[in-house]
Scaffold this motif. Structure first.
Motif, PDB file in Angstrom:
ATOM      1  N   GLY A  26       0.802  -1.221   0.000  1.00 22.97           N
ATOM      2  CA  GLY A  26       0.000   0.000   0.000  1.00 22.97           C
ATOM      3  C   GLY A  26       0.827   1.258   0.000  1.00 22.97           C
ATOM      4  O   GLY A  26       0.330   2.324   0.331  1.00 22.97           O
ATOM      5  N   TRP A  29      -0.400   4.435  -1.649  1.00 24.23           N
ATOM      6  CA  TRP A  29      -1.518   5.130  -1.011  1.00 24.23           C
ATOM      7  C   TRP A  29      -1.104   5.803   0.281  1.00 24.23           C
ATOM      8  O   TRP A  29      -1.850   6.605   0.806  1.00 24.23           O
ATOM      9  CB  TRP A  29      -2.650   4.131  -0.747  1.00 24.23           C
ATOM     10  CG  TRP A  29      -3.221   3.638  -2.012  1.00 24.23           C
ATOM     11  CD1 TRP A  29      -2.883   2.503  -2.677  1.00 24.23           C
ATOM     12  CD2 TRP A  29      -4.198   4.287  -2.809  1.00 24.23           C
ATOM     13  NE1 TRP A  29      -3.589   2.393  -3.832  1.00 24.23           N
ATOM     14  CE2 TRP A  29      -4.417   3.476  -3.943  1.00 24.23           C
ATOM     15  CE3 TRP A  29      -4.909   5.479  -2.686  1.00 24.23           C
ATOM     16  CZ2 TRP A  29      -5.316   3.817  -4.934  1.00 24.23           C
ATOM     17  CZ3 TRP A  29      -5.811   5.798  -3.672  1.00 24.23           C
ATOM     18  CH2 TRP A  29      -6.008   4.983  -4.783  1.00 24.23           C
ATOM     19  N   LYS A 283      -8.855   7.824   4.814  1.00 20.53           N
ATOM     20  CA  LYS A 283      -9.490   6.523   4.567  1.00 20.53           C
ATOM     21  C   LYS A 283     -10.894   6.488   5.158  1.00 20.53           C
ATOM     22  O   LYS A 283     -11.820   5.929   4.556  1.00 20.53           O
ATOM     23  CB  LYS A 283      -8.638   5.406   5.171  1.00 20.53           C
ATOM     24  CG  LYS A 283      -7.318   5.169   4.447  1.00 20.53           C
ATOM     25  CD  LYS A 283      -6.578   3.982   5.041  1.00 20.53           C
ATOM     26  CE  LYS A 283      -5.281   3.713   4.313  1.00 20.53           C
ATOM     27  NZ  LYS A 283      -4.553   2.552   4.866  1.00 20.53           N
ATOM     28  N   GLU A 287     -14.455   5.813   3.196  1.00 23.84           N
ATOM     29  CA  GLU A 287     -15.448   4.838   3.641  1.00 23.84           C
ATOM     30  C   GLU A 287     -16.815   5.497   3.821  1.00 23.84           C
ATOM     31  O   GLU A 287     -17.844   4.929   3.445  1.00 23.84           O
ATOM     32  CB  GLU A 287     -14.983   4.183   4.940  1.00 23.84           C
ATOM     33  CG  GLU A 287     -13.771   3.273   4.744  1.00 23.84           C
ATOM     34  CD  GLU A 287     -13.215   2.756   6.054  1.00 23.84           C
ATOM     35  OE1 GLU A 287     -13.633   3.260   7.121  1.00 23.84           O
ATOM     36  OE2 GLU A 287     -12.358   1.848   6.021  1.00 23.84           O
ATOM     37  N   TRP A 311      -8.629  -2.509   2.670  1.00 24.02           N
ATOM     38  CA  TRP A 311      -7.403  -1.735   2.472  1.00 24.02           C
ATOM     39  C   TRP A 311      -6.154  -2.623   2.364  1.00 24.02           C
ATOM     40  O   TRP A 311      -5.097  -2.153   1.926  1.00 24.02           O
ATOM     41  CB  TRP A 311      -7.227  -0.725   3.609  1.00 24.02           C
ATOM     42  CG  TRP A 311      -8.306   0.310   3.653  1.00 24.02           C
ATOM     43  CD1 TRP A 311      -9.372   0.366   4.491  1.00 24.02           C
ATOM     44  CD2 TRP A 311      -8.437   1.440   2.776  1.00 24.02           C
ATOM     45  NE1 TRP A 311     -10.171   1.450   4.213  1.00 24.02           N
ATOM     46  CE2 TRP A 311      -9.609   2.142   3.170  1.00 24.02           C
ATOM     47  CE3 TRP A 311      -7.684   1.941   1.713  1.00 24.02           C
ATOM     48  CZ2 TRP A 311     -10.033   3.305   2.529  1.00 24.02           C
ATOM     49  CZ3 TRP A 311      -8.111   3.101   1.084  1.00 24.02           C
ATOM     50  CH2 TRP A 311      -9.273   3.778   1.486  1.00 24.02           C
ATOM     51  N   ASP A 312      -6.250  -3.874   2.769  1.00 24.44           N
ATOM     52  CA  ASP A 312      -5.080  -4.747   2.714  1.00 24.44           C
ATOM     53  C   ASP A 312      -5.182  -5.786   1.600  1.00 24.44           C
ATOM     54  O   ASP A 312      -4.453  -6.774   1.587  1.00 24.44           O
ATOM     55  CB  ASP A 312      -4.882  -5.452   4.058  1.00 24.44           C
ATOM     56  CG  ASP A 312      -6.087  -6.306   4.449  1.00 24.44           C
ATOM     57  OD1 ASP A 312      -7.142  -6.147   3.812  1.00 24.44           O
ATOM     58  OD2 ASP A 312      -5.961  -7.115   5.381  1.00 24.44           O
ATOM     59  N   TYR A 314      -5.370  -6.223  -2.803  1.00 28.08           N
ATOM     60  CA  TYR A 314      -4.974  -5.467  -3.983  1.00 28.08           C
ATOM     61  C   TYR A 314      -5.222  -6.288  -5.247  1.00 28.08           C
ATOM     62  O   TYR A 314      -5.418  -7.503  -5.189  1.00 28.08           O
ATOM     63  CB  TYR A 314      -3.490  -5.082  -3.886  1.00 28.08           C
ATOM     64  CG  TYR A 314      -3.154  -4.357  -2.613  1.00 28.08           C
ATOM     65  CD1 TYR A 314      -3.183  -2.968  -2.545  1.00 28.08           C
ATOM     66  CD2 TYR A 314      -2.811  -5.068  -1.457  1.00 28.08           C
ATOM     67  CE1 TYR A 314      -2.879  -2.299  -1.367  1.00 28.08           C
ATOM     68  CE2 TYR A 314      -2.510  -4.410  -0.281  1.00 28.08           C
ATOM     69  CZ  TYR A 314      -2.550  -3.032  -0.242  1.00 28.08           C
ATOM     70  OH  TYR A 314      -2.255  -2.377   0.928  1.00 28.08           O
ATOM     71  N   PRO A 347      -6.982  -0.337  -3.273  1.00 31.17           N
ATOM     72  CA  PRO A 347      -7.611  -1.367  -2.435  1.00 31.17           C
ATOM     73  C   PRO A 347      -8.786  -1.988  -3.174  1.00 31.17           C
ATOM     74  O   PRO A 347      -9.274  -1.449  -4.166  1.00 31.17           O
ATOM     75  CB  PRO A 347      -8.090  -0.580  -1.220  1.00 31.17           C
ATOM     76  CG  PRO A 347      -8.380   0.782  -1.764  1.00 31.17           C
ATOM     77  CD  PRO A 347      -7.338   1.028  -2.831  1.00 31.17           C
TER      78      PRO A 347
END
Length: 846
Positions: A26, A29, A283, A287, A311-312, A314, A347
């Protein structure tokens, strides 16, 4: 393919995150801007988707037998709820009112009487999940099956019987052999409800043959999309269709639909928020904006609701396909849809798929989506407040009767002139009339409304009967002790409010004393923190003038004043008081609302049925956040329908059928006895919010609760009527006039042709619409020991549409229904807990 799902909370990874562009997980980002996309995506393609009282009410209920149901959308349509109602067994058609000639957006469907359909169970080995692949495998066996068949899950429908064929074979996209096993199931006549479902499958195929794109249950023409580059959106025109059996014939109901698609992707939203956030958690803001949104993936024209942002995870993560092979999202989209994913550090979005009411306990693996392939749909709140956007949209989507008829006739004409379509329909022997269905309706007499100046007839084409600031109210509460709260930036608006209040309240017959002012001068103090410092025990009302319509502030105020410190409240946004041309109207409405929330009444209507309690039930479901569902229960507690009792039932997310109705009814009758010395003779329930296929569930679950309450707690006979209210219908009615079409007048009732023989049902057009096409409301009496004749129930229902105090005009549903909706919405959106019982006798939620 196209429905692959991540297996578990984190899909297996093909390689470490550090290998992606040489950065840590990430990194793009966290340290810099997201990578720019190399090209605009435009390919078409979907996401890897990981009656007698002597019997007793309860005994009467148990005798109500129904025919077996077929499932899906057609469950309701084979439940015979009329057969046990002796008073309407012969006829359910009313006679009162003036007859008018009407048309509807229904086209008669004809089929050869001797035509049959043959149903086979079909199995694939190994199992094939994808419907498109199943269809392709069957098409590989045209020599045995022929060119035409319908596939509905595991059911194969053919226009002819297949002899001596039980096993066939086909090859999938990987050239693997798939065995197909056929087993004959049954033979169906055209009038069978299950066969009607297959007709709808057939017509969906027709729409596909016409190159329309399926989005949800409807079909749209993306080739005729209207683009609004200024607003960054486009509108796809399309159609809603359904084929159903009605009183005398099978008809195709067709209506115009529009799909609004924004020209920005979820990826664009993420980038914009990332670039514009200097302070705070970007973030979290992403959301807040994306979760709950509906997106469309243009490569397969499917819609999804965003439930989470992973978010984790890809695009270079992997997932398992249905055949067990592992593939990355990047490779999958390129292989399947020729879509190139350009930012490998974005993400993934997560959707739980189509969330269905009552199925919250069924585990579902998430569908993972790539943001840059997901286009937003629908309007944001700022868009809805933009008058230019709303005007432009209304110009293209709000169709009047004549324009709607013209477009639908063009649609049917296109169906009839398409040779490929006609070849398909001819094999199944289906034909459609070219003209709208015609029949007679009736316009009921004007409803008598009572105000202090006496009784008068409500004028149907006049929107309001309480115009002007000097219109007196039926019963008035005196306001001696109240608090006005506002911040210093709202001082001017608060002063205007008080000035106009002091001038118009006496003319309306209401005494409002000067309030205790609570002015928030400290910029760090909030409305809720100031409220918590006040002693409001002796206050009748709190009025808050707010600087804007920020939801969190409103929610905090309503929650505190409905639960912790129960007191009726009124919130006013300051800017609504800044326009001189509407100021008198706005303050007049505020006076009316304050009076109602304190127990006053504005008007009443003439109700012929004596000692009758009217109840409304509706449910609120938080689809975006899947919070607890809220059932609102509202009941009249006097003959004049000016006093109401309310209660909420908090249930599991998505639960539609309501439990605890016996306690709600017991509480309502207790309050009734405070106003009237004897229990009601009749109780009439209007149940809103139930979907297709739930009539039997209401008979099995909700009505027995009410029946048992009446039989157990009250020794005298109390009759019960239960009416299902449906607003979400696609049927439209048109009045022929001077060679053209216009909307029917309010009070138009339809109880022929488009009703069902098995039901005691009718339509009412209650609203007056000057722009667009009016939408009728469908009513279905599914249980009735009151013995209401057609004219009685139709007239009562229309009268109740005049009794909603937030609008001095005719609304689309009976007032108890809409009160229940407002209650459930307030609790579901803002409070999330049961309001304090001390508020149950007041209309605090309007």
């Amino acid at each position: 393919p196209g429905r692959a799902r991540a297996r578990g909370p984190a899909a297996a990874r093909s390689r470490g995150r550090a290998a992606v562009r040489g950065r840590s997980p990430g990194a793009a980002w966290e340290r810099g801007l997201p990578a720019a996309r190399e090209q605009q995506k435009g390919a078409e393609g979907g996401a890897p988707s990981p009656g007698e009282w002597g019997m007793g009410l309860s005994a009467k209920l148990q005798t109500l037998s129904v025919t077996p149901r077929t499932g899906g959308l057609f469950e309701d349509h084979v439940v015979n709820t009329r057969q046990n109602m002796e008073h309407v067994k012969t006829s359910k058609i009313g006679s009162e009112g003036t007859k008018v000639k009407l048309m509807a957006n229904h086209f008669r469907v004809t089929s050869r009487p001797q035509w049959n359909a043959y149903v086979y169970n079909v199995d694939f080995n190994p199992e094939v999940e994808d419907t498109a692949l199943r269809t392709d495998l069957l098409l590989q066996n045209k020599s045995e099956l022929g060119n035409y068949f319908l596939l509905d899950g595991n059911s194969l429908i053919l226009p002819r019987k297949v002899e001596n064929v039980d096993k066939m074979f086909g090859r999938n996209e990987d050239d693997k052999v798939i065995q197909i096993t056929l087993r004959f199931s049954k033979e169906l006549r055209p009038s069978h409800p299950e066969c009607i479902r297959y007709f709808n499958i057939l017509f969906r195929r027709v729409l596909k043959l016409m190159n329309l794109k399926q989005i949800g249950r409807n079909y749209y023409n993306n080739k005729k999309a209207m683009e609004f580059h200024e607003h960054k959106m486009e509108i796809w025109p399309g159609y809603i269709t359904s084929i159903l059996q009605y009183e005398n014939s099978l008809t195709l109901c067709a209506d115009v639909s529009h799909k609004l698609i924004r020209m920005e992707t979820a990826y664009d939203i993420i980038v914009r928020i990332y670039e514009n956030t200097q302070y705070g958690d970007w973030k979290k803001r992403v959301e807040e904006e994306l979760i709950g949104s509906i997106i469309i993936t243009k490569y397969n024209n499917r819609t999804y609701r965003i439930d989470n942002i992973n978010w984790d995870q890809y695009p270079e993560d992997t997932f398992k396909r249905a055949d067990g092979s592992v593939v990355t999202f990047v490779d999958y989209y390129m292989e399947r849809y020729r879509e190139c994913i350009t930012d490998l550090n974005q993400p993934l979005l997560s959707s739980q798929g189509k969330w269905k009411k009552g199925q919250q306990d069924i585990p579902r693996e998430p569908i993972l989506l790539v943001p840059e392939l997901c286009y937003l749909t629908g309007l944001t709140d700022p868009m809805r407040k933009n008058s230019r956007i709303m005007r432009d949209l209304a110009l293209h989507t709000r169709l009047g009767p004549q324009r709607r008829q013209n477009e639908l006739k063009e649609f049917i004409k296109a169906v009839q002139q398409d040779q490929t379509v006609q070849d398909e329909l001819q094999l199944w022997d289906l034909k459609f009339d070219s003209n709208f269905l015609t029949f007679s309706g009736r316009v009921m007499d004007e409803v008598k409304v009572h105000q202090p100046r006496g009784w008068f007839e409500a004028i149907k084409n006049q929107a309001e009967w309480m115009r002007g600031t000097k219109t007196r109210m039926l019963s008035v509460e005196t306001v001696n002790q109240w608090t006005l709260m506002y911040s210093t930036r709202c001082s001017e608006a608060a002063d205007k409010l008080l000035d106009i209040l002091s001038k118009i309240a006496p003319d309306m017959g209401m005494t409002i004393s000067k309030p205790d002012k609570e002015i928030i001068t400290d910029e760090f103090e909030t409305y809720i923190s100031r409220l918590k410092k006040l002693d409001l025990n002796q206050k009748q009302m709190v009025v808050c003038v707010l600087p804007n319509d920020k939801k969190d502030r409103y929610d905090d105020i309503k929650k505190y004043l409905c639960i912790d410190c129960p007191i009726p409240s009124q919130c006013v946004v300051a800017k609504t008081l800044e326009k001189p041309q509407t100021l008198l109207t706005i303050v007049t409405k505020i006076v009316q609302q304050i009076n109602c929330k304190l127990g006053g009444a504005l008007w009443t209507v003439e109700i012929s049925l004596q000692r009758t309690m009217f109840i409304g039930i509706d449910c609120f479901h938080d689809i975006a956040h899947q919070h607890k569902s809220i059932a609102g229960f509202v009941a009249s507690t006097n003959q004049e329908l000016t006093r109401w009792y309310s209660e909420c039932v908090i249930q599991e997310a998505g639960q539609e059928l309501v439990s605890g109705l016996d306690d709600c009814l017991k509480g309502a009758i207790a309050v009734w006895l405070e106003n009237i010395p004897s229990v009601p003779m009749n109780i009439i329930v209007y149940r809103d919010g139930v979907g297709d296929g739930q009539l039997q569930a209401l008979l099995d679950h909700e009505i027995p609760q009410l029946v048992n309450c009446l039989e157990t707690n009250f020794p005298v006979r109390i009759n019960l009527t239960f009416i299902v209210v449906k607003k979400r219908i696609n049927t439209r009615f048109f009045l022929e006039q001077q060679g053209g079409l216009r909307n029917p007048s309010p009070g138009t009732v339809i109880d022929v042709e488009l009703t069902k023989h098995e039901w005691y049902d009718f339509f009412i057009v209650s609203q007056s619409v000057t722009d667009g096409t009016v939408t009728p409301t469908h009513y279905n009496v599914i249980y009735d020991t009151v013995g209401l004749k057609p004219d009685e129930v139709q007239r009562l229902t229309y009268q109740l549409c005049h009794m909603y105090y937030n609008l001095p005009g005719i609304i689309r549903v009976p007032a108890p229904c809409h009160y229940a909706h407002k209650l459930a919405y307030l609790v579901g959106q803002s409070i999330h807990e049961k309001p304090h019982i001390s508020l149950s006798k007041f209309l605090y939620y309007i």
